[in-house]
Design a protein around this motif. Structure first.
Motif, short mmCIF file in Angstrom:
data_model
loop_
_atom_site.label_atom_id
_atom_site.label_comp_id
_atom_site.label_asym_id
_atom_site.label_seq_id
_atom_site.Cartn_x
_atom_site.Cartn_y
_atom_site.Cartn_z
N MET A 384 0.84 -1.19 0.00
CA MET A 384 0.00 0.00 0.00
C MET A 384 0.88 1.24 0.00
N VAL A 385 0.64 2.12 -0.97
CA VAL A 385 1.44 3.33 -1.14
C VAL A 385 0.52 4.53 -0.95
N HIS A 386 0.86 5.39 0.02
CA HIS A 386 -0.04 6.49 0.40
C HIS A 386 0.67 7.83 0.30
N ALA A 387 0.00 8.81 -0.28
CA ALA A 387 0.51 10.17 -0.35
C ALA A 387 0.44 10.82 1.02
N ALA A 388 1.53 11.47 1.43
CA ALA A 388 1.62 12.01 2.79
C ALA A 388 0.76 13.23 3.01
N GLY A 389 0.35 13.93 1.93
CA GLY A 389 -0.49 15.11 2.08
C GLY A 389 0.23 16.39 1.74
N ASN A 390 -0.55 17.43 1.48
CA ASN A 390 -0.02 18.69 0.94
C ASN A 390 -0.25 19.88 1.85
N SER A 391 -0.11 19.69 3.16
CA SER A 391 -0.41 20.76 4.12
C SER A 391 0.83 21.33 4.79
N SER A 392 2.02 20.96 4.32
CA SER A 392 3.28 21.43 4.91
C SER A 392 3.37 21.10 6.40
N LYS A 393 2.81 19.96 6.78
CA LYS A 393 2.74 19.60 8.20
C LYS A 393 3.68 18.45 8.54
N ASN A 394 4.09 18.43 9.81
CA ASN A 394 4.83 17.31 10.35
C ASN A 394 3.80 16.27 10.79
N ILE A 395 3.65 15.20 10.03
CA ILE A 395 2.61 14.22 10.34
C ILE A 395 3.02 13.28 11.49
N ASP A 396 4.21 13.49 12.05
CA ASP A 396 4.51 12.85 13.32
C ASP A 396 3.62 13.44 14.41
N PRO A 470 2.33 7.75 -6.81
CA PRO A 470 2.44 6.88 -7.99
C PRO A 470 3.85 6.78 -8.54
N SER A 471 4.67 7.79 -8.32
CA SER A 471 6.08 7.66 -8.70
C SER A 471 6.69 6.47 -7.96
N THR A 472 6.32 6.33 -6.71
CA THR A 472 6.80 5.21 -5.90
C THR A 472 6.11 3.91 -6.29
#
Length: 546
Positions: A384-396, A470-472
């Motif tokens: 499963m390959v997931h895009a991390a998102g486009n909010s300039s956020k630290n998702i930690d 999708p590049s990944t």
């Protein structure tokens, strides 16, 4: 009035410089950036691409043969008739197209190319609300009129959650409504002044020289001349005023959709689907329209993964022997957990080896059903390959769903979380919009100015972690195609470990000007590298050639 319009012009100049000048700088870096940069090689081409040709040369040298790999694209839909995706779309051979019968007995009638979980007998969901809006509505019905002191102890945790949702919703809605009002008014003024001055000057298109010749004493004409003149002087004389209006019209539509749909508490299109929405475990609903009303996003994603590499059209996708299974679950708005879970299960049950998920949100009220679907995919060996998102956020530190982390404290071993990178290896290497996370996000991949397929045989450049995923996935499909004995976990590990490292590279932390070590923004500290990935896969599978 005049001072307010002056403020409008200042904001307009900022908006225009971001949406025109800034974009051109990304698209054409010093010396020019090739349109297909994301598949190119750093050493040969001087761009931080994936080294795809080098990977295929290595595979040819090793005389590796490929097997077809199915990549499920859970998205907004895909234009399966696109010229550059012909022969690249998965076909359910056990289903006879258009006969109205569930030939393969999987519960989905005429699912020849995939399935649509946001459609029904009478059409498709187009716009939908954000999950935060749906949660605000749901919780307001329970807690909206309750005094805090009267909240029962057993409801305290949920009430505190409601207060968080309420605060987030009200702040976000107010901002969107303000932006909508601002740009709507600005757009109307721009069109008005443009038309007024063109009529006054009797010209088809305004120029700065035309404005300099105005000698009217009419206060409205003078105000229009001064404000429009400021725009030309700031943005440049070669910028067409009509183009500015088009940019503003796009902003009006974007924020209008936010107000009218995404944050509209009275809007609920779910009746279109006709499912029992209160039952998160219901699985059989939807229709077989895999295009939907606007398949732009999903078509772009699919082209990156699998556009035909052997024709003379458009682009070359990454994986030469991949088939795209189309699963529509993402509307214009936030996807729903029930649909995401069912989309994952559909992909797994119908033979997908990889699932690309270029979507995400900040709330997941039915996370347990998504967790169960992810665990199911893991049990079946699906990556499963997931895009991390486009909010300039630290998702930690910020929630981003779906996630590899389960409610029970465990995490998925078949998961890759992807951030977006640009063509150059300077301080702007990481997309300024990309989320990041040293503990949560695996690796970066090209996601800035990515040229790929769009509907009706067209091609465009998009930015986003939606392009990095999708590049990944494309490189993962290459590995699974040529090394079919690799497990999803092995592919995940290979892609992380073989990623290209950048010693002491300082980049701007997304959303700021602060310089940080690139290695601190992801788990691997690297960039996907197809060439090194196939070399590592070869080492792991020596003696196992098919």
């Amino acid at each position: 009035m005049r001072s307010n319009l002056m403020k409008v012009v200042v904001s307009l100049l900022i908006f225009i410089s971001v949406s025109t000048t800034g974009m051109s700088q990304e698209q054409y870096s010093e010396g020019g950036t090739p349109q297909n940069w994301f598949v190119l090689d750093p050493a040969k081409d001087k761009v931080q691409g994936l080294s795809v040709d080098e990977a295929y040369s290595f595979l040819k040298e090793k005389k590796r043969e490929s097997k077809s790999v199915i990549v499920a694209v859970i998205d907004s839909g895909v234009d399966i008739d696109h010229e550059d995706l012909q022969g690249k779309i998965w076909i359910n051979e056990d289903e006879i197209e258009g006969n109205g019968i569930d030939d393969d007995n999987n519960g989905y009638i005429d699912d020849r190319y995939g399935w649509n979980f946001i459609g029904g007998a009478d059409g498709n969901v187009e716009q939908d609300t954000h999950e935060m809006t749906r949660e605000y509505v749901r919780l307001s019905e329970k807690f909206g009129d309750i005094d805090e002191k009267s909240v029962k102890k057993k409801d305290r945790a949920e009430y505190d959650y409601f207060l968080k949702v309420k605060k987030d919703f009200e702040e976000t809605y107010e901002k969107a409504a303000s932006q909508y009002a601002f740009y709507n008014g600005l757009y109307k003024n721009v069109v008005r002044y443009n038309n007024l001055l063109k009529a006054y000057l009797d010209v088809d298109t305004l120029s700065l020289n035309d404005l300099r010749g105005i000698r009217s004493q009419d206060s409205t004409i003078l105000e229009a001349r001064n404000l429009v003149g400021m725009i030309f002087q700031q943005v440049g004389e070669d910028v067409n005023f009509e183009d500015i209006a088009v940019e503003l019209e796009g902003a009006v539509k974007y924020f209008g959709d936010q107000v009218n749909y995404a944050y509209n508490t009275d809007f609920d299109p779910r009746t279109i689907v006709g499912d029992n929405y209160s039952d998160p475990n219901e699985r059989i609903y939807g229709n077989n329209d895999v295009k939907g009303h606007d398949p732009s996003h999903g078509t772009h994603v699919s082209g990156i993964i699998a556009a035909n590499r052997d024709n003379d059209l458009g682009i070359q996708g990454i994986a030469e022997n991949a088939k795209i299974m189309v699963v529509r679950a993402v509307p214009d708005g936030d996807e729903r957990d029930k649909d995401v879970a069912n989309a994952i299960r559909y992909a797994v049950d119908n033979g997908a080896s990889i699932i690309n998920m270029s979507f995400g949100k900040s709330y997941s009220p039915q996370k347990e059903v998504v967790d169960a679907a992810i665990k199911y995919a893991e049990s079946k060996g699906v990556l499963m390959v997931h895009a991390a998102g486009n909010s300039s956020k630290n998702i930690d530190k910020s929630d981003n769903y779906p996630s590899r982390n389960f409610n029970d404290g465990k995490s998925a071993g078949n998961w890759l979380e992807i951030g977006a990178s640009a063509a150059g290896d300077n301080s702007d290497f990481v997309g300024n919009f990309s989320n990041f996370g040293k503990k949560t996000m695996d690796v970066f991949a090209p996601g800035v100015n990515i040229y790929s397929t769009t509907p009706d045989n067209s091609y465009e450049s998009y930015n986003g972690t939606s392009m990095a995923a999708p590049s990944t996935a494309g490189v993962a499909a290459m590995l699974m195609s040529y090394y079919p004995d690799l497990t999803a976990t092995q592919v995940r590990d290979i892609l992380n470990k073989s990623s290209r490292k950048f010693d002491n590279l300082k980049v701007k932390r997304p959303g700021s000007e602060e310089l940080v070590d690139f290695s601190e923004l992801s788990i691997s500290g690297g960039l996907i590298n197809a060439y090194e990935a196939v070399k590592m896969a070869e080492t792991l599978t020596i003696g196992k050639k098919d």
